[in-house]
Write a protein that holds these residues in place. Structure first.
Motif, mmCIF file in Angstrom:
data_model
loop_
_atom_site.group_PDB
_atom_site.id
_atom_site.type_symbol
_atom_site.label_atom_id
_atom_site.label_comp_id
_atom_site.label_asym_id
_atom_site.label_seq_id
_atom_site.Cartn_x
_atom_site.Cartn_y
_atom_site.Cartn_z
ATOM 1 N N GLY A 168 1.061 -1.232 -0.146
ATOM 2 C CA GLY A 168 -0.411 0.199 -0.353
ATOM 3 C C GLY A 168 1.091 0.984 -0.023
ATOM 4 O O GLY A 168 0.748 2.415 -0.299
ATOM 5 N N ASP A 169 2.085 1.551 0.780
ATOM 6 C CA ASP A 169 2.527 2.349 0.913
ATOM 7 C C ASP A 169 3.740 2.616 -0.662
ATOM 8 O O ASP A 169 3.398 4.048 -1.247
ATOM 9 C CB ASP A 169 3.832 2.391 2.154
ATOM 10 C CG ASP A 169 2.999 1.963 3.199
ATOM 11 O OD1 ASP A 169 2.091 2.858 4.014
ATOM 12 O OD2 ASP A 169 4.210 1.985 4.163
ATOM 13 N N ALA A 170 3.762 1.611 -1.355
ATOM 14 C CA ALA A 170 4.708 1.874 -2.456
ATOM 15 C C ALA A 170 3.621 2.021 -3.671
ATOM 16 O O ALA A 170 4.046 3.155 -4.335
ATOM 17 C CB ALA A 170 4.809 0.414 -3.323
ATOM 18 N N LEU A 228 15.360 -4.484 -6.636
ATOM 19 C CA LEU A 228 15.020 -2.908 -6.229
ATOM 20 C C LEU A 228 16.462 -2.261 -5.962
ATOM 21 O O LEU A 228 15.919 -0.373 -5.675
ATOM 22 C CB LEU A 228 14.051 -2.817 -5.182
ATOM 23 C CG LEU A 228 12.857 -3.630 -5.869
ATOM 24 C CD1 LEU A 228 11.932 -4.522 -4.096
ATOM 25 C CD2 LEU A 228 11.996 -2.962 -5.740
ATOM 26 N N ASP A 229 17.418 -2.041 -6.207
ATOM 27 C CA ASP A 229 19.017 -1.329 -5.807
ATOM 28 C C ASP A 229 19.193 -1.404 -6.522
ATOM 29 O O ASP A 229 20.043 -0.726 -6.777
ATOM 30 C CB ASP A 229 19.797 -2.873 -4.784
ATOM 31 C CG ASP A 229 19.061 -3.174 -3.857
ATOM 32 O OD1 ASP A 229 18.423 -1.766 -2.764
ATOM 33 O OD2 ASP A 229 19.697 -3.759 -2.781
ATOM 34 N N GLY A 230 18.520 -1.627 -8.419
ATOM 35 C CA GLY A 230 19.435 -0.880 -9.866
ATOM 36 C C GLY A 230 20.439 -1.975 -10.010
ATOM 37 O O GLY A 230 20.680 -2.076 -10.962
ATOM 38 N N LYS A 231 20.219 -3.106 -9.442
ATOM 39 C CA LYS A 231 20.948 -4.363 -9.798
ATOM 40 C C LYS A 231 20.440 -5.572 -10.884
ATOM 41 O O LYS A 231 18.944 -5.259 -11.167
ATOM 42 C CB LYS A 231 22.159 -5.329 -9.097
ATOM 43 C CG LYS A 231 22.736 -4.203 -8.023
ATOM 44 C CD LYS A 231 22.967 -5.426 -6.466
ATOM 45 C CE LYS A 231 23.759 -4.608 -5.963
ATOM 46 N NZ LYS A 231 23.492 -5.252 -4.423
ATOM 47 N N PRO A 232 21.349 -5.312 -12.200
ATOM 48 C CA PRO A 232 20.114 -6.215 -13.202
ATOM 49 C C PRO A 232 19.831 -7.644 -12.703
ATOM 50 O O PRO A 232 19.887 -8.246 -11.418
ATOM 51 C CB PRO A 232 21.359 -6.876 -13.711
ATOM 52 C CG PRO A 232 22.588 -6.130 -13.277
ATOM 53 C CD PRO A 232 22.385 -5.674 -12.218
ATOM 54 N N LEU A 252 12.292 3.776 -10.020
ATOM 55 C CA LEU A 252 13.530 3.677 -8.524
ATOM 56 C C LEU A 252 13.192 4.358 -7.052
ATOM 57 O O LEU A 252 12.784 4.418 -6.529
ATOM 58 C CB LEU A 252 14.828 2.538 -9.321
ATOM 59 C CG LEU A 252 14.643 1.039 -9.548
ATOM 60 C CD1 LEU A 252 16.266 1.277 -10.153
ATOM 61 C CD2 LEU A 252 14.891 0.280 -8.671
ATOM 62 N N ASP A 253 13.894 5.147 -7.648
ATOM 63 C CA ASP A 253 13.405 6.378 -6.524
ATOM 64 C C ASP A 253 11.840 6.727 -5.834
ATOM 65 O O ASP A 253 12.255 7.218 -5.158
ATOM 66 C CB ASP A 253 14.298 7.660 -7.676
ATOM 67 C CG ASP A 253 14.132 8.894 -6.754
ATOM 68 O OD1 ASP A 253 15.360 8.673 -5.575
ATOM 69 O OD2 ASP A 253 13.561 9.894 -6.795
ATOM 70 N N ALA A 254 11.395 6.969 -6.618
ATOM 71 C CA ALA A 254 9.622 6.787 -6.490
ATOM 72 C C ALA A 254 9.823 5.714 -5.009
ATOM 73 O O ALA A 254 8.397 6.019 -4.525
ATOM 74 C CB ALA A 254 8.800 5.985 -7.790
ATOM 75 N N LEU A 255 10.125 4.264 -5.561
ATOM 76 C CA LEU A 255 10.033 3.945 -4.575
ATOM 77 C C LEU A 255 11.046 3.701 -3.457
ATOM 78 O O LEU A 255 11.054 2.669 -2.225
ATOM 79 C CB LEU A 255 9.713 2.096 -5.380
ATOM 80 C CG LEU A 255 8.877 1.635 -6.765
ATOM 81 C CD1 LEU A 255 9.236 0.561 -7.348
ATOM 82 C CD2 LEU A 255 7.372 1.396 -5.241
ATOM 83 N N THR A 257 11.337 4.312 -0.739
ATOM 84 C CA THR A 257 11.398 4.460 0.877
ATOM 85 C C THR A 257 10.536 3.339 1.719
ATOM 86 O O THR A 257 10.621 3.143 2.226
ATOM 87 C CB THR A 257 10.605 5.496 1.468
ATOM 88 O OG1 THR A 257 9.205 5.409 0.383
ATOM 89 C CG2 THR A 257 11.045 7.651 1.105
ATOM 90 N N VAL A 258 10.398 2.350 0.469
ATOM 91 C CA VAL A 258 9.501 1.644 0.505
ATOM 92 C C VAL A 258 10.221 -0.035 0.266
ATOM 93 O O VAL A 258 9.750 -1.276 0.175
ATOM 94 C CB VAL A 258 8.205 0.924 0.030
ATOM 95 C CG1 VAL A 258 7.748 2.232 0.542
ATOM 96 C CG2 VAL A 258 8.800 1.344 -1.350
ATOM 97 N N ARG A 259 11.680 -0.026 -0.556
ATOM 98 C CA ARG A 259 11.896 -0.832 -0.870
ATOM 99 C C ARG A 259 12.572 -2.399 0.446
ATOM 100 O O ARG A 259 12.903 -1.514 1.812
ATOM 101 C CB ARG A 259 13.716 -0.691 -1.612
ATOM 102 C CG ARG A 259 13.469 -0.100 -2.913
ATOM 103 C CD ARG A 259 15.036 0.454 -3.264
ATOM 104 N NE ARG A 259 14.672 1.462 -4.734
ATOM 105 C CZ ARG A 259 15.325 2.050 -4.638
ATOM 106 N NH1 ARG A 259 17.353 2.262 -4.716
ATOM 107 N NH2 ARG A 259 15.314 3.346 -5.541
#
Length: 259
Positions: A168-170, A228-232, A252-255, A257-259
């Motif tokens: 929900g937060d995402a 979610l950390d930007g790795k392949p 990625l930046d939008a998410l 805070t919820v990664r």
């Protein structure tokens, strides 16, 4: 990987899909009836796919644990999502499909997602692109997240309060940045829409084996797919974002805070 093998997989998916598409639908009245209907559909599809695919690739393994995750053994493995969106099919809705991937030594090399009601079959071979009904597809060229169609969905049934709050937060976080957020199943439907350039972003906090086929299709279409950390992305990633290259970093930046 040969086109002949891909054609065999597509033919099997079409045969199985036509079987389900012709079935009358009656909404189950309770959970027991619902589970029985879901099993019936899964079994009908598996009964078509398993003999066809294992005969096409002798010695290959078979995996229908659609909620499984993590590494896989070496060798060739057919990984099947017999009915993506099975719940939709049981309730008479059109958003369901059949997902098939071939994993070779831990790497996805072939994928088919067939949506019988829509009449759409997405295919991919690793390193050779993605197609819709035999025509090449490519991810969108969107560069502004505020103009992007985005989405997520429930990868597997869960009533865990912490998981629900995270999802929900995402969704709320993405709604602040994107044009639109779609929350729906099956996951494979949204991923193929990213591949076709119809949607711009799809994210998941789970990375299940049932996602392998549509993730490969999205990646082969030119979408950027990372964890979610930007790795392949790979089949052991804990989650992922599949997006048009021009909005992937912003998603990625939008998410963050919820990664």
């Amino acid at each position: 990987m040969t086109n002949a093998l891909l054609n065999t997989v597509v033919e099997a998916a079409h045969t199985a899909g036509s079987l389900i598409d012709r079935r009358p639908t009656t909404r189950p009245q309770g959970m027991d009836a619902l589970r029985a209907a879901l099993r019936t559909n899964d079994d009908a599809v598996t009964d078509v796919l398993r003999p066809a695919l294992t005969a096409a690739l002798p010695g290959s393994g078979w995996n229908t644990d659609e909620h499984g995750e993590g590494p896989m053994p070496g060798g060739d493995w057919w990984v099947i999502d017999p009915m993506g969106g099975n719940l939709n099919a049981v309730h008479g809705m059109p958003d369901w499909n059949i997902g098939i991937s071939l994993v070779r030594d831990g790497q996805p090399v072939l994928a088919v997602v067939h949506a019988p009601v829509a009449g759409e079959t997405f295919t991919a071979i690793a390193g050779a692109g993605a197609w819709l009904n035999g025509v090449p597809v490519s991810a969108a060229t969107t560069t502004d997240l505020s103009a992007a169609l985005t989405g997520t969905g429930q990868a597997r049934p869960s009533r865990d309060p912490a998981h629900a709050r995270r999802v929900g937060d995402a969704v709320a976080a993405m709604m602040e940045r994107a044009l639109y957020v779609r929350v729906s199943v099956p996951v494979s439907h949204q991923l193929t829409q990213v591949a076709a350039g119809r949607m711009d972003v799809h994210w998941q906090f789970d990375n299940l084996r049932s996602h392998i086929a549509p993730v490969l299709i999205a990646r082969e279409s030119g979408a950027t797919v990372t964890d979610l950390d930007g790795k392949p992305w790979d089949i052991t990633s804990s989650g992922y974002v599949a997006a048009a290259p021009g909005v992937h970093a912003a998603a990625l930046d939008a998410l963050r805070t919820v990664r």
